[in-house]
Enzyme design. Structure first.
Site, short mmCIF file in Angstrom:
data_model
loop_
_atom_site.label_atom_id
_atom_site.label_comp_id
_atom_site.label_asym_id
_atom_site.label_seq_id
_atom_site.Cartn_x
_atom_site.Cartn_y
_atom_site.Cartn_z
N ARG A 115 59.81 15.99 63.87
CA ARG A 115 59.97 15.88 65.37
C ARG A 115 61.12 16.30 65.99
O ARG A 115 62.15 16.43 65.39
CB ARG A 115 59.85 14.22 65.44
CG ARG A 115 59.83 13.82 67.00
CD ARG A 115 59.90 12.28 66.97
NE ARG A 115 61.67 11.89 67.15
CZ ARG A 115 62.09 10.84 67.35
NH1 ARG A 115 61.10 9.62 67.77
NH2 ARG A 115 63.18 10.72 67.57
N GLU A 134 55.42 8.36 60.04
CA GLU A 134 56.88 8.41 60.45
C GLU A 134 57.73 7.87 59.55
O GLU A 134 57.63 6.96 59.23
CB GLU A 134 57.06 7.95 61.89
CG GLU A 134 58.64 8.08 62.39
CD GLU A 134 58.99 7.14 63.63
OE1 GLU A 134 58.12 6.43 63.91
OE2 GLU A 134 59.47 7.89 64.51
N GLU A 158 54.11 12.32 72.01
CA GLU A 158 54.14 10.82 72.08
C GLU A 158 54.38 10.30 73.05
O GLU A 158 55.59 10.72 74.04
CB GLU A 158 55.22 10.72 70.78
CG GLU A 158 55.37 9.16 70.59
CD GLU A 158 56.09 8.88 69.30
OE1 GLU A 158 56.26 9.90 68.49
OE2 GLU A 158 56.77 7.98 69.13
N ASP A 200 58.59 13.24 71.06
CA ASP A 200 58.46 11.91 71.69
C ASP A 200 59.16 11.83 73.09
O ASP A 200 60.15 12.26 73.15
CB ASP A 200 59.24 11.21 70.71
CG ASP A 200 59.16 9.40 71.19
OD1 ASP A 200 58.43 9.10 72.37
OD2 ASP A 200 59.37 8.70 70.27
N HIS A 221 59.06 9.36 74.97
CA HIS A 221 59.66 7.85 75.04
C HIS A 221 59.35 7.42 76.36
O HIS A 221 60.19 6.77 77.02
CB HIS A 221 61.10 8.02 74.56
CG HIS A 221 61.53 6.85 73.77
ND1 HIS A 221 62.26 5.89 74.17
CD2 HIS A 221 61.15 6.62 72.32
CE1 HIS A 221 62.31 4.92 73.15
NE2 HIS A 221 61.82 5.52 72.23
N ARG A 280 49.76 4.52 66.83
CA ARG A 280 51.03 4.46 66.53
C ARG A 280 51.75 3.16 66.32
O ARG A 280 53.02 3.05 66.09
CB ARG A 280 52.15 5.47 67.38
CG ARG A 280 51.70 6.74 67.38
CD ARG A 280 52.91 7.82 67.27
NE ARG A 280 54.12 7.11 67.37
CZ ARG A 280 55.18 7.02 66.49
NH1 ARG A 280 54.69 7.17 65.27
NH2 ARG A 280 56.22 6.48 66.82
N TRP A 335 63.49 3.63 79.10
CA TRP A 335 64.12 4.05 78.12
C TRP A 335 63.21 4.52 77.09
O TRP A 335 62.61 4.50 76.60
CB TRP A 335 65.21 3.16 77.74
CG TRP A 335 66.12 4.08 76.69
CD1 TRP A 335 66.83 4.77 76.64
CD2 TRP A 335 65.81 3.66 75.22
NE1 TRP A 335 67.50 5.29 75.45
CE2 TRP A 335 66.72 4.58 74.58
CE3 TRP A 335 65.10 3.06 74.44
CZ2 TRP A 335 66.97 4.62 73.16
CZ3 TRP A 335 65.06 3.02 73.01
CH2 TRP A 335 66.04 3.78 72.56
N TYR A 339 67.47 10.43 74.32
CA TYR A 339 66.76 9.79 73.21
C TYR A 339 66.64 10.78 72.13
O TYR A 339 66.17 12.01 72.47
CB TYR A 339 65.49 9.16 74.01
CG TYR A 339 64.67 8.62 72.64
CD1 TYR A 339 64.75 7.59 71.89
CD2 TYR A 339 63.73 9.65 72.10
CE1 TYR A 339 64.46 7.15 70.66
CE2 TYR A 339 62.89 9.02 70.89
CZ TYR A 339 63.27 8.02 70.22
OH TYR A 339 62.63 7.72 69.19
N GLU A 370 53.70 2.41 69.97
CA GLU A 370 54.57 1.94 69.22
C GLU A 370 54.88 0.45 69.85
O GLU A 370 55.67 -0.34 69.14
CB GLU A 370 55.69 2.76 68.74
CG GLU A 370 56.62 3.16 70.13
CD GLU A 370 57.70 4.19 69.78
OE1 GLU A 370 57.31 5.13 69.04
OE2 GLU A 370 58.82 3.85 70.25
O1 KDG Z 1 63.80 0.30 68.50
C1 KDG Z 1 63.33 1.35 69.14
C2 KDG Z 1 62.70 2.54 68.39
O2 KDG Z 1 61.85 1.86 67.36
C3 KDG Z 1 62.08 3.53 69.11
O3 KDG Z 1 62.91 4.00 69.76
C4 KDG Z 1 61.52 4.62 67.86
O4 KDG Z 1 60.43 5.84 69.55
C5 KDG Z 1 60.65 5.83 68.56
C6 KDG Z 1 59.86 6.30 67.26
O5 KDG Z 1 59.41 7.04 67.62
O6 KDG Z 1 60.37 6.35 66.04
MG MG Z 2 58.44 6.94 69.69
#
Ligand code: KDG
Ligand code: MG
Length: 404
Positions: free
Chosen positions: A147, A341, A238, A212, A214, A285, A404, A159, A264
């Site tokens: 990633r 992951e 992602e 990602d 995010h 995910r 975020w 991030y 996630e």
């Molecule tokens: O606690 C937040 C994380 O689990 C997250 O930011 C991790 O986005 C994430 C990832 O893809 O691992």
């Molecule tokens: Mg993620």
């Protein structure tokens, strides 16, 4: 067999983890991960005050019935706190059941569908040269897929770009107030294609590359990014939008052939309904830890399989080795496995949670120890008590809060 003791253990060997430990009258124990990063104590209270009293005296073999009674019996369904608590019970019960059978959990889930579990690791850099070094380091560790996250010109913290100490170990900003990061969508959208261009130029066409977002883009911005990245053939994009609005993914999907991964922050199959039945995504995910455990995640994967959608269990550092172990058993067993992951844990965390799963040549295997194969060193855990910690928040240049 009956459950005679249920204990919630909170420990911070560098970061906070919440673990449920069940003990039976036959002396078998089971562990479940209930870690909800930044909101840990809410789950501790949910478990200790509302769930533990219901578990004493139960037959631990009744995994499905216990899951249904905790999910339906609360009346107030879903949500990350509830589902992390239920997940911990579910995994602890599966652990006990598998130990009672004398088998590693994956054997109870149908046995191995593959020899080993392919992973991806995280590479990040403040700028492109630093990112290229980080990709090189992941490849040297054996990761078959990476990633890639990069700093953005003009932004101070982004991030996926982790501060490291002199030894290269990640520095965690655990603190009593959230760290404020900054965000500029236009700068991000301009920079990411250049990041992919540089990584492909350095490492070639074959390396699977993930990214990602995010949850930071609108549907039309995500569609733009998906199209811009198509020449670089990403393995996936992602969380390109905040996907609790499932409608958003329709627009993205119509606009790009870049594969999409989502889930996630989802807690139940209902969060995925349109995404799966309309084939708007390619990977689901969710984490064992935040989705209510092995029981519902396995059902999700079966549902997704009808639509050629594959698994990609969430596995960052804030999933404890207990949650990771449960994930690796599922990964080995389900037919529609995609990728896992995996970031590993610090040596201290691995000493608190001794585990049978192994990471070799970029691949995980759950091991053959009966149960999920994790032991908790309670003395060492107690020596590292809870520390208040928040996830960061994002603000635009004018101060507006952004996802975020
Ligand atoms: O606690 C937040 C994380 O689990 C997250 O930011 C991790 O986005 C994430 C990832 O893809 O691992
Ligand atoms: Mg993620």
């Amino acid at each position: 067999m009956k459950i005679v003791d249920a204990k919630v253990v909170v420990t911070s060997p560098g970061r906070n983890f919440v673990t449920l430990k069940l003990t039976t009258d036959e002396g078998l124990t089971g562990l479940g991960d209930a870690t909800l990063n930044g909101r840990e104590l809410a789950v501790v209270s949910y478990l200790a005050d509302h769930v533990v009293p219901l578990l004493i005296g139960l037959d631990p073999h009744r995994v499905e019935d216990t899951w249904q009674s905790l999910y339906r019996g609360a009346y107030w369904r879903r949500g990350p706190v509830t589902m992390a608590a239920i997940a911990a019970v579910d995994v602890a019960l599966w652990d006990i059941k598998a130990k009672a059978a004398g088998l590693p959990l994956y054997q109870l889930l149908g046995g191995a569908s593959r020899e080993r579990v392919g992973t991806y690791g995280h590479a990040g850099g403040r700028d492109i040269p630093e990112l290229l070094d980080s990709v090189r380091a992941r490849l040297a560790e054996g990761y078959p897929a990476v990633r890639v996250q990069s700093g953005i010109p003009g932004l101070k913290a982004v991030y996926g770009v982790v501060d490291t100490d002199d030894t290269g170990a990640p520095v965690l900003h655990q603190q009593a107030r959230p760290l404020v990061e900054d965000w500029d969508t236009a700068a991000y959208l301009r920079h990411v294609p250049a990041v992919f261009e540089a990584v492909r130029a350095e490492f070639g066409a074959e390396l699977p590359l993930l990214h990602d977002v995010h949850h930071r883009l609108t549907p039309i911005q995500a569609a733009r990014l998906g199209k811009d990245l198509e020449p670089y053939r990403p393995f996936w994009l992602e969380d390109c939008t905040p996907a609790e609005n499932q409608e958003a993914l329709r627009l993205v999907r119509r606009s790009t052939t870049t594969p999409l991964a989502v889930g996630e922050v989802f807690n139940t199959v209902y969060d995925y309904q349109a995404l799966i039945t309309e084939q708007l995504i390619d990977y689901v995910r969710s984490a064992v830890t935040h989705f209510g455990g092995v029981t519902p995640l396995r059902k999700l994967f079966d549902f997704a399989a009808q639509y050629q959608i594959r698994s990609a269990i969430h596995g960052p550092e804030d999933i404890s080795p207990v949650g990771m172990a449960a994930a690796v058993h599922l990964d080995l067993a389900v037919h529609n496995f995609g990728i896992q992951e995996y970031s590993g844990h610090t040596p201290l965390t691995e000493a608190v949670f001794r585990h049978a799963y192994t990471f070799t040549d970029g691949h995980l295997h759950p091991g053959e120890t009966p149960g999920i194969g994790v032991e908790l060193d309670e003395e060492l855990a107690a020596a590292h008590p809870y520390e208040a910690a928040y996830l960061p928040v994002n603000r635009l240049h004018d101060g507006t809060v952004h996802d975020w």
